[in-house]
Scaffold this motif. Sequence first.
Motif, PDB file in Angstrom:
ATOM      1  N   PHE A  40      58.309 -51.639  72.292  1.00 55.46           N
ATOM      2  CA  PHE A  40      58.671 -50.410  71.602  1.00 55.46           C
ATOM      3  C   PHE A  40      57.488 -49.774  70.871  1.00 55.46           C
ATOM      4  CE2 PHE A  40      63.146 -51.737  72.102  1.00 55.46           C
ATOM      5  CZ  PHE A  40      63.633 -50.542  72.596  1.00 55.46           C
ATOM      6  N   LEU A  41      56.452 -50.545  70.554  1.00 59.89           N
ATOM      7  CA  LEU A  41      55.249 -49.937  70.001  1.00 59.89           C
ATOM      8  C   LEU A  41      54.437 -49.230  71.081  1.00 59.89           C
ATOM      9  CD1 LEU A  41      53.936 -52.532  67.400  1.00 59.89           C
ATOM     10  CD2 LEU A  41      54.949 -50.305  66.951  1.00 59.89           C
ATOM     11  N   LEU A  42      54.490 -49.721  72.308  1.00 60.17           N
ATOM     12  CA  LEU A  42      53.767 -49.091  73.405  1.00 60.17           C
ATOM     13  C   LEU A  42      54.522 -47.911  74.017  1.00 60.17           C
ATOM     14  CD1 LEU A  42      52.376 -52.175  75.343  1.00 60.17           C
ATOM     15  CD2 LEU A  42      51.140 -50.634  73.825  1.00 60.17           C
ATOM     16  N   ALA A  43      55.820 -47.810  73.782  1.00 61.26           N
ATOM     17  CA  ALA A  43      56.640 -46.789  74.442  1.00 61.26           C
ATOM     18  C   ALA A  43      56.213 -45.349  74.154  1.00 61.26           C
ATOM     19  CB  ALA A  43      58.109 -46.988  74.090  1.00 61.26           C
ATOM     20  N   PRO A  44      55.862 -44.948  72.929  1.00 59.51           N
ATOM     21  CA  PRO A  44      55.488 -43.539  72.736  1.00 59.51           C
ATOM     22  C   PRO A  44      54.049 -43.212  73.151  1.00 59.51           C
ATOM     23  CG  PRO A  44      55.636 -44.634  70.621  1.00 59.51           C
ATOM     24  CD  PRO A  44      56.078 -45.613  71.656  1.00 59.51           C
ATOM     25  N   LEU A  45      53.236 -44.202  73.459  1.00 61.44           N
ATOM     26  CA  LEU A  45      51.831 -43.938  73.777  1.00 61.44           C
ATOM     27  C   LEU A  45      51.617 -43.054  75.004  1.00 61.44           C
ATOM     28  CD1 LEU A  45      50.053 -47.283  72.901  1.00 61.44           C
ATOM     29  CD2 LEU A  45      50.098 -45.163  71.621  1.00 61.44           C
TER      30      LEU A  45
END
Length: 140
Positions: A40-45
């Motif tokens: 979920f930390l990589l999802a908006p990248l």
Amino acid sequence: MNPLNKIIFLSAFLASGFLLILLSCALYNNYKPLWVILIFLLAPLPNIVSSSIDNSRDNFLTFNNNDGNTPSPVQEFCKSLTGFLILSGISLPLTFYHTHLIELGSMVMSILGGLIVYVDIVVFIWFFSEEEEENDDFNF
């Protein structure tokens, strides 16, 4: 709203998401749901990268006359990748539960915590990407 109030609200919201994920690991003595944080930390990248690429692109030699109304292939790919990461963040705890690697409470807390983390990042980007009005009389 004052930017300091936004940061305080969003940090408390983010901390509650991380707390749910960490509690889903610690309470059930199984640390496999920690992968949800990374997903979920990589999802908006991908969306951040595509918006920065498209904003810095020069349309002089691309013969693009649509003025940004239709998404570029880079934007479409990044939106698909973001959707894939969000779906992976939700389905990973479901798969762990289905294979009896984690319990039901751990699954629910890790999914909710991951969604809270993702929504917090998106709201943070949305709050601070808006242009501030110069003639704001009330300073909100």
